[in-house]
Structure formats: structure tokens, C-alpha cells
Design a protein around this motif. Structure first.
Motif, PDB file in Angstrom:
ATOM      1  N   GLN A 177     -11.587 -12.042 -17.605  1.00  0.00           N
ATOM      2  CA  GLN A 177     -12.950 -11.552 -17.870  1.00  0.00           C
ATOM      3  C   GLN A 177     -13.954 -12.666 -17.695  1.00  0.00           C
ATOM      4  OE1 GLN A 177     -14.190  -8.684 -18.304  1.00  0.00           O
ATOM      5  NE2 GLN A 177     -12.319  -7.508 -18.363  1.00  0.00           N
ATOM      6  N   ARG A 222      -8.200   2.465  -7.333  1.00  0.00           N
ATOM      7  CA  ARG A 222      -8.405   3.909  -7.518  1.00  0.00           C
ATOM      8  C   ARG A 222      -9.675   4.229  -8.306  1.00  0.00           C
ATOM      9  NH1 ARG A 222      -4.204   6.795 -10.159  1.00  0.00           N
ATOM     10  NH2 ARG A 222      -4.823   8.611  -8.993  1.00  0.00           N
ATOM     11  N   ARG A 232      -6.455  -3.379 -16.861  1.00  0.00           N
ATOM     12  CA  ARG A 232      -7.417  -4.472 -16.813  1.00  0.00           C
ATOM     13  C   ARG A 232      -8.659  -4.057 -16.033  1.00  0.00           C
ATOM     14  NH1 ARG A 232      -6.472  -7.375 -20.518  1.00  0.00           N
ATOM     15  NH2 ARG A 232      -4.328  -7.666 -19.880  1.00  0.00           N
ATOM     16  N   PHE A 261       1.789   9.897  -8.774  1.00  0.00           N
ATOM     17  CA  PHE A 261       0.505  10.563  -8.975  1.00  0.00           C
ATOM     18  C   PHE A 261       0.651  12.079  -9.041  1.00  0.00           C
ATOM     19  CE2 PHE A 261      -0.937   6.744  -6.447  1.00  0.00           C
ATOM     20  CZ  PHE A 261      -1.480   6.098  -7.543  1.00  0.00           C
ATOM     21  N   ASN A 286      -2.733   5.637   3.187  1.00  0.00           N
ATOM     22  CA  ASN A 286      -2.876   4.223   3.535  1.00  0.00           C
ATOM     23  C   ASN A 286      -1.664   3.721   4.299  1.00  0.00           C
ATOM     24  OD1 ASN A 286      -5.260   4.295   2.229  1.00  0.00           O
ATOM     25  ND2 ASN A 286      -4.634   3.049   0.481  1.00  0.00           N
ATOM     26  N   ILE A 300       3.852   3.749  -9.452  1.00  0.00           N
ATOM     27  CA  ILE A 300       2.611   3.237  -8.884  1.00  0.00           C
ATOM     28  C   ILE A 300       2.691   1.728  -8.759  1.00  0.00           C
ATOM     29  CG2 ILE A 300       0.108   3.209  -9.146  1.00  0.00           C
ATOM     30  CD1 ILE A 300       0.435   5.464 -11.171  1.00  0.00           C
ATOM     31  N   MET A 301       3.471   1.116  -9.626  1.00  0.00           N
ATOM     32  CA  MET A 301       3.461  -0.339  -9.688  1.00  0.00           C
ATOM     33  C   MET A 301       4.489  -0.955  -8.742  1.00  0.00           C
ATOM     34  SD  MET A 301       2.748  -0.500 -13.710  1.00  0.00           S
ATOM     35  CE  MET A 301       1.974  -2.043 -13.796  1.00  0.00           C
ATOM     36  N   VAL A 324       0.817  -1.214   0.000  1.00  0.00           N
ATOM     37  CA  VAL A 324       0.000   0.000   0.000  1.00  0.00           C
ATOM     38  C   VAL A 324       0.853   1.268   0.000  1.00  0.00           C
ATOM     39  CG1 VAL A 324      -1.987  -1.095   1.068  1.00  0.00           C
ATOM     40  CG2 VAL A 324      -0.297   0.006   2.507  1.00  0.00           C
ATOM     41  N   GLN A 365     -10.902   0.514   1.712  1.00  0.00           N
ATOM     42  CA  GLN A 365      -9.754   0.610   0.807  1.00  0.00           C
ATOM     43  C   GLN A 365      -8.647  -0.362   1.160  1.00  0.00           C
ATOM     44  OE1 GLN A 365      -7.847   4.318   0.267  1.00  0.00           O
ATOM     45  NE2 GLN A 365      -9.590   5.185  -0.811  1.00  0.00           N
ATOM     46  N   GLN A 404     -10.709  -1.650 -18.089  1.00  0.00           N
ATOM     47  CA  GLN A 404     -11.519  -2.324 -19.109  1.00  0.00           C
ATOM     48  C   GLN A 404     -12.734  -2.996 -18.482  1.00  0.00           C
ATOM     49  OE1 GLN A 404      -8.690  -4.929 -20.946  1.00  0.00           O
ATOM     50  NE2 GLN A 404      -7.590  -3.209 -21.866  1.00  0.00           N
ATOM     51  N   THR A 423      -6.683  -4.059  -6.382  1.00  0.00           N
ATOM     52  CA  THR A 423      -5.494  -3.755  -5.590  1.00  0.00           C
ATOM     53  C   THR A 423      -5.549  -2.315  -5.072  1.00  0.00           C
ATOM     54  OG1 THR A 423      -4.446  -4.997  -7.344  1.00  0.00           O
ATOM     55  CG2 THR A 423      -3.020  -4.111  -5.641  1.00  0.00           C
ATOM     56  N   PRO A 424      -5.341  -2.105  -3.755  1.00  0.00           N
ATOM     57  CA  PRO A 424      -5.350  -0.732  -3.249  1.00  0.00           C
ATOM     58  C   PRO A 424      -4.299   0.099  -3.968  1.00  0.00           C
ATOM     59  CG  PRO A 424      -5.209  -2.294  -1.429  1.00  0.00           C
ATOM     60  CD  PRO A 424      -5.084  -3.079  -2.696  1.00  0.00           C
ATOM     61  N   GLY A 425      -4.628   1.317  -4.327  1.00  0.00           N
ATOM     62  CA  GLY A 425      -3.647   2.200  -4.976  1.00  0.00           C
ATOM     63  C   GLY A 425      -3.508   1.956  -6.460  1.00  0.00           C
ATOM     64  N   LEU A 426      -4.013   0.818  -6.977  1.00  0.00           N
ATOM     65  CA  LEU A 426      -3.962   0.599  -8.429  1.00  0.00           C
ATOM     66  C   LEU A 426      -5.404   0.545  -8.941  1.00  0.00           C
ATOM     67  CD1 LEU A 426      -1.046  -1.923  -8.865  1.00  0.00           C
ATOM     68  CD2 LEU A 426      -1.267   0.298  -9.903  1.00  0.00           C
ATOM     69  N   SER A 438      -4.285   4.805 -14.604  1.00  0.00           N
ATOM     70  CA  SER A 438      -3.001   4.373 -15.152  1.00  0.00           C
ATOM     71  C   SER A 438      -2.424   3.254 -14.296  1.00  0.00           C
ATOM     72  CB  SER A 438      -2.012   5.532 -15.265  1.00  0.00           C
ATOM     73  OG  SER A 438      -2.299   6.510 -14.324  1.00  0.00           O
ATOM     74  N   GLY A 439      -1.830   2.283 -14.959  1.00  0.00           N
ATOM     75  CA  GLY A 439      -1.257   1.140 -14.251  1.00  0.00           C
ATOM     76  C   GLY A 439      -2.276   0.068 -13.954  1.00  0.00           C
ATOM     77  N   ASN A 473       1.973   3.039  -2.262  1.00  0.00           N
ATOM     78  CA  ASN A 473       1.841   4.074  -3.281  1.00  0.00           C
ATOM     79  C   ASN A 473       0.852   5.157  -2.858  1.00  0.00           C
ATOM     80  OD1 ASN A 473      -0.466   2.642  -3.687  1.00  0.00           O
ATOM     81  ND2 ASN A 473       0.104   1.880  -5.702  1.00  0.00           N
ATOM     82  N   SER A 474       0.387   5.072  -1.622  1.00  0.00           N
ATOM     83  CA  SER A 474      -0.431   6.163  -1.098  1.00  0.00           C
ATOM     84  C   SER A 474       0.009   6.452   0.335  1.00  0.00           C
ATOM     85  CB  SER A 474      -1.904   5.765  -1.149  1.00  0.00           C
ATOM     86  OG  SER A 474      -2.569   6.128   0.027  1.00  0.00           O
ATOM     87  N   THR A 509       4.473   6.070 -14.235  1.00  0.00           N
ATOM     88  CA  THR A 509       3.600   4.926 -13.940  1.00  0.00           C
ATOM     89  C   THR A 509       4.330   3.853 -13.143  1.00  0.00           C
ATOM     90  OG1 THR A 509       2.510   5.408 -15.993  1.00  0.00           O
ATOM     91  CG2 THR A 509       1.976   3.329 -14.979  1.00  0.00           C
TER      92      THR A 509
END
Lengths: 216, 199, 210
Positions: free
Chosen positions: B199, C137, C186, A155, A38, A175-176, A32, A98, C189, C131-134, C182-183, A34-35, A172
Motif C-alpha cells: 500500500q 478482473r 489485495r 469462474f 486471453n 484461478i490462482m 493467462v 488486458q 482492498q 495480474t490478468p485474470g486475477l 476472489s483470489g 485462467n481465461s 478459487t
């Protein structure tokens, strides 16, 4: 007493930091980071449950039979984590939604069990509480630093407020998941280098009592 | 409680191995991951143990959740109950393997006690609970997460062997360079994400 | 009694378990009503948000819900779990609760639109396990907010992913196009598919009401 408490604080924050020296308990919270918000909530949760579990286990120490020690430890830790979960659900439902399963994962955070084994088993309740709390703080300091970097670069915000100029292109990768590993590595590198330099200086001062020669 | 999600178990199985590896994208099970990945034989044993325990635990805790926790309305105790389930499964497995195959016990048994406190197992169970998976989905997710963890630790152990003797900056030796390696592995695994459309 | 005798171990374990479970039950009981109230408020507030009705405090939200929002029957095969109707200034709006598969589990949303299902009035996420933060969001205000007042194209709406998405929210309400997270392409979509499912459900509901 106060000298000892101060040493514990310094140990847990720097010389024996749970993350970059002991490499414990990164699992439950790194996801967590990336925030910042949290991360703060999770690390506060970890600190409090470490402190209270250490305190309780230290107080119960004399009565716990050896055979069931592990189970009792897990029970006490789960107890405090469930309390935190209940509080979040009742008073901060948004946050609870969350964080999802990550709150429960505090139970398996190795720091809590590590401190219970290594410190609370042989020390007085109040000191154990302090040890647990400061371990949590050492953990918090590193993870919040990582979260700040990830949130700003990923962000362009900090605690949800925009801090980067409008034209800023968010990274990006921050974030990952991979960025968290790289940032932890950077923190380790930095901390170990600084510590090694300090150790070398201390060793030099000890072995060479004569005046320090002028720099070449 | 929500209805079962509409995710195909087979897809879930592969997704939890590759696209969302429990270790590389959820960071679960890091502690033993870093300390055990120094040599390949132990990594293999631990990975196998995690996979077996995780699959069984996912199935058992799904049953416990459906037939004990939900009917009794004691969801607030679920963390404790799941921990007990894990501890019990590990203990039973240890006893069974000891009786049935001493050889397997030597290679697998020593890792079993380490697993009770492996966050990946509890993590997988909590994910299963919160996403309200059906039985097949739960088992597929448990098995997939376990194998994903196994795959990751084997890869890391092999890479660590290679970089062991390379000149690494002093401060980055050991844990530091391992974290960098895991970071690169996580990046490589992101490449899988186009492979499976859940999906 | 000796600390390692079987009797002591059993009694000790039992007492400790009983004590902790007792306290947890107490804590759970004490917060039960609060948690239930939170849940009810979250559900009703989500409906109000989907209709674009403003409110400032929880009591006001519950009061407005009682006054304005009515349950609406869901026609057979519409694909919605629940439907709501809201009438103001002679205009009617509909909202539907629909669920679809996200990346990890189900995502439940409440989607509101005008009676002709030409523009959305809002979107609210009721439950999601991304996933939190991904992917998680999608529950942030910038993502949900861009659905408010968005024109629905003949094919529904589209959620941009990858380089096409700025990841900050699409400002144009007429293009039927929204920014993805972003990130988390999936999940983005999945959201597109779920919202379009919701639009189909709303068309069936609005058609049935006419």
C-alpha cells in the motif's frame, strides 16, 4: 511432400508436442490460462509468430553470417511480435490492455527459437512455415484445454458465458497459479501414459509376429 | 505515460520475492527452470546469474526507456531495444567476469549465455515499463524478482534431489512430477500473501 | 564476398536492422491515428460510463460527450487529476479521475456521483496493471457494474474480500458494500481505498461548485 507435411503435423501435435514432450515455452502463456479468450489470443499470436519467423529465417538462411545468427533470429522474432502488438493495439484495444506485457513475452517464448534452430535452419521456407504453425497448434491445443478447465471450475463460465448452474461454488484455487502447474502435470501424465502404452503395443507386435494369444 | 506509482520500493522488493514470485505466480523463466534444476550447484549458479543480470538490466533499461525511448517516441520498438540491452549486458558481464575472476567465470560464466533468452528477464523489464516504475522501484523490482527466481530454483533443486529415488508413476516421471512439485511450491508461496500489504 | 568476413557481417546486420525497423515504423505510422482515436474514445467512453450515460457506437459516444460533458475545475487539494460535470433534467452530476496504488502499480479510475455525492453513478477503470485474470478482473463488467447507483455511506463504500465476497457482484445498491474479486483480495482492498479517495475528491469538487 504431403506425406512429410502430415508427419510434421502429427509430430508437433502429439509425438513431439511442445508442451508435454519438449516442455518448451510454457512461460509466456500459462499466466493467462485462467481465461479461455486471453489464452486463445495469446496462442494464436504464438502460432503466427512461430510460423512467420520460421518462414523468414528459413528464407534468409543462406545469407545469415554465423556470428550474428542468434541476434538475427531474435530480431526477426521481435519484428513479428511487435507487428502483432501493433495490430492488437489498433484493432483490439481492449484485449491489448488486458494482456499487458504478456504479448511482448512471446519474443522469449522458447518454442519460436527452438523451431527456428531445429527445423527452419535445415528446411525449405514453406515447410518451415507449416512446422512453425503446427507447433503453435500443438501448443494451443494443450493450453486451451487447460484454460477451459480453469475457467469453468474457477469462474463457472466459458468464454465469459455462464455454463455452471447458479449454485455452483467456484474453486478459487483454479484461478490462482498453482492449478496451472497441476493441470500441466496431469496432461503430461496422461499423454506419456498413452504414448508408452502405444509404444509397448507396437514393440510387442514387432517382436511377436505369431497370433496374439487370448487375454488371460 | 502515467505518473510513477505510489508503491514503496522496499515493499516492492519483498513482494516480488515472496508474494508474487515471478516464477511461481507469473510463470516466467520456466524453460531453464525445469532443465537446470536437476542439481543444486548449477541451480545456484544460474540463480545468481539471473539475479545479477536482472538487477543490472532493470537499471539500464530504465535509463534507456527514460532517456532514449520516450524522448524519441519510439515505444513501438521497445521490445527490440530491451532485448538488445539484455544481450549487451550479458555480453559485457561475461567479458568483465572473465578478466577479473576466472574462478567465478567457471561457476557463473557458463550460465550467462542461457540468460539472454530467459523470459523472466524480459518479463521483469516489460512489467517495469508498463507499470511505469521510478528508478528505485525498477531496481528494487528487478533485484527482488531475480532473488525470488533464485530462491525458487534452489528450493526446487533440493526437493527434486529428495524425490529422485522415490517410486513415481511411470508417466509422471521427470517433468510431470516436477510440475506437481512446482504447483505445491506455488501454493506454499500463496501463504506469504498476507505478510506484505503493498500500500 | 565471404559470409564470415567482418565487412559482410557488419553490412548484413545493418541492412537487416534497417529493413525491419523501416517496416515497423511504417506499420506504426499506418496505425498511429487509429491508436490515438482508440485512446481518445476510451477516455471519453470511460467518462460517459462513469456518468451512467448509455451509448451504442463510438461516433454516438463522442457526439454525446461533446454535447453533455463539460470540464469542471478541480479545487486545490481535492486529490483528483481531472473533473467533469454533466447536467441533465435540471440535475447535476460530477465525475473525477483519481489514481492510487494497486498491488503492482497505479490504478486510475473515473468515478461519477450525483451533486450531493450520495449515490455513485458509475465507475470506470482507465488504467491498471494488475495480474490478468486475477486483480485485472476489476475491469470486468460485473465488478464495475455493481458501483452504479450504489449508496455512499458516511465512511464511503466497502469492498468485501475473502469469504464475505461471492465474487459475482453485490445486488443490493443500498448497503454501500460491494463484492471483491476472489483470489485478488489485495487488489480489491486497493480498489476500496481508491474509490473512497475518489468519493472524497468528488465531495470537494461538488462543494467547490456550490
Amino acid at each position: 511432400m504431403s506425406g512429410k507435411a502430415g508427419k510434421i503435423l502429427w509430430d508437433n501435435l502429439w509425438t513431439n508436442n511442445p508442451i508435454f514432450i519438449q516442455i518448451l515455452g510454457i512461460c509466456s502463456t500459462l499466466a493467462v490460462t485462467n481465461s479461455v479468450r486471453n489464452t486463445l489470443i495469446m496462442t494464436v499470436g504464438v502460432s503466427l509468430s512461430t510460423a512467420f519467423s520460421s518462414w523468414t529465417l528459413s528464407a534468409m538462411q543462406a545469407t545469415i553470417p554465423r556470428k550474428v545468427r542468434m541476434i538475427v533470429q531474435v530480431l526477426v522474432i521481435s519484428f513479428y511480435v511487435i507487428i502483432i502488438d501493433i495490430i492488437l493495439r489498433a484493432y483490439l484495444p481492449e484485449v491489448s490492455k488486458q494482456l499487458g506485457p504478456y504479448v511482448g513475452l512471446i519474443i522469449t517464448n522458447c518454442i519460436i527459437m527452438g523451431r527456428a534452430e531445429a527445423f527452419a535452419a535445415a528446411n525449405k521456407p514453406v515447410l518451415s512455415f507449416w512446422d512453425g504453425l503446427t507447433s503453435g497448434l500443438g501448443y494451443m491445443a494443450v493450453l486451451v484445454a487447460i484454460a477451459v478447465v480453469r475457467e469453468i471450475l474457477g469462474f463457472g463460465t466459458l468464454l465469459g458465458f455462464r455454463v455452471m448452474p447458479a449454485g455452483f461454488e467456484p474453486w478459487t484455487i483454479m484461478i490462482m497459479a498453482p492449478s496451472a502447474f497441476f493441470l500441466v502435470a496431469f496432461v503430461m501424465w496422461w499423454a506419456k501414459t498413452v504414448q508408452a502404452r502405444a509404444a509397448a503395443k507396437a514393440a510387442a507386435a514387432k517382436s511377436a509376429p505369431r497370433p496374439v494369444p487370448a487375454k488371460a | 505515460m502515467n505518473a510513477e506509482p505510489l508503491v514503496n520500493p522496499v515493499v516492492l522488493f519483498f513482494a516480488s520475492i515472496f508474494t508474487s514470485n515471478i516464477l511461481l505466480s507469473n510463470f516466467l523463466g520456466m524453460c531453464s527452470f525445469i532443465s537446470i534444476s536437476k542439481d543444486k550447484t548449477s541451480a545456484y549458479g544460474l540463480g545468481l546469474a539471473v539475479t545479477v543480470v536482472m538487477t543490472i538490466c532493470a537499471a539500464v533499461s530504465w535509463l534507456v526507456l527514460r532517456y532514449l525511448i520516450l524522448p524519441l517516441d519510439i515505444e513501438y520498438l521497445s521490445f527490440i531495444i530491451f532485448i538488445i540491452v539484455i544481450a549487451a549486458v550479458v555480453q559485457m558481464l561475461e567479458m568483465i567476469i572473465d578478466r577479473v575472476s576466472p574462478a567465478l567465470y567457471m561457476s557463473l560464466g557458463i550460465f550467462l549465455p542461457l540468460i539472454t533468452v530467459n523470459c523472466a528477464i524480459l518479463g521483469a523489464i516489460l512489467f517495469m515499463q508498463i507499470r511505469s516504475y521510478g528508478f528505485l522501484q525498477a531496481v528494487a523490482f528487478g533485484a527482488g524478482s531475480g532473488m525470488g527466481w533464485w530462491l525458487a530454483i534452489m528450493l526446487l533443486a533440493s526437493i527434486r534431489k529428495r524425490i529422485e529415488n522415490n517410486p513415481v508413476p511411470a508417466g509422471l516421471k521427470g517433468a510431470g512430477i516436477t510440475m506437481v512439485t512446482i504447483g505445491f511450491m506455488a501454493m506454499a508461496f500463496i501463504g506469504f500473501s498476507g505478510m506484505i500489504a503493498v500500500q | 564476398m565471404k559470409k564470415d568476413s567482418i565487412v559482410y557481417v557488419v553490412v548484413f546486420t545493418f541492412v537487416v536492422c534497417a529493413a525491419f525497423v523501416f517496416f515497423l515504423a511504417l506499420a506504426n505510422e499506418a496505425t498511429k491515428d487509429r491508436v490515438a482515436a482508440n485512446r481518445l474514445f476510451a477516455e471519453r467512453a470511460a467518462v460517459l460510463d462513469a456518468f451512467g450515460i448509455e451509448y451504442s457506437a463510438p461516433p454516438e459516444a463522442l457526439e454525446k460527450y461533446e454535447r453533455f460533458v463539460k470540464d469542471q475545475p478541480v479545487p486545490e487539494g481535492a486529490g483528483a487529476e481531472k473533473a467533469y460535470r454533466y447536467e441533465a433534467d435540471g440535475k447535476t452530476f460530477f465525475a473525477a479521475r483519481v489514481t492510487g496504488a494497486g498491488l503492482w502499480g497505479s490504478i486510475s479510475i473515473i468515478l461519477g456521483a450525483d451533486a450531493g455525492v450520495e449515490r455513485l453513478t458509475g465507475l470506470q477503470i482507465v488504467a491498471q496493471n494488475e495480474t490478468p485474470g486475477l486483480g485485472g478482473r476489476i475491469d470486468e463488467a460485473w465488478f464495475r457494474g455493481q458501483f452504479r447507483g450504489e449508496r455512499i455511506g458516511p465512511e464511503g463504500i466497502r469492498v468485501a474480500t475473502g469469504a464475505e465476497s461471492r465474487g459475482t457482484g453485490d445486488p443490493d445498491p443500498d448497503n454501500g458494500l460491494l463484492d471483491g474479486v476472489s483470489g485478488a483480495s489485495r487488489t480489491s482492498q486497493s480498489m476500496e481505498a481508491i474509490v473512497n479517495g475518489g468519493i472524497r475528491a468528488l465531495r470537494a469538487i461538488a462543494g467547490g461548485a456550490r
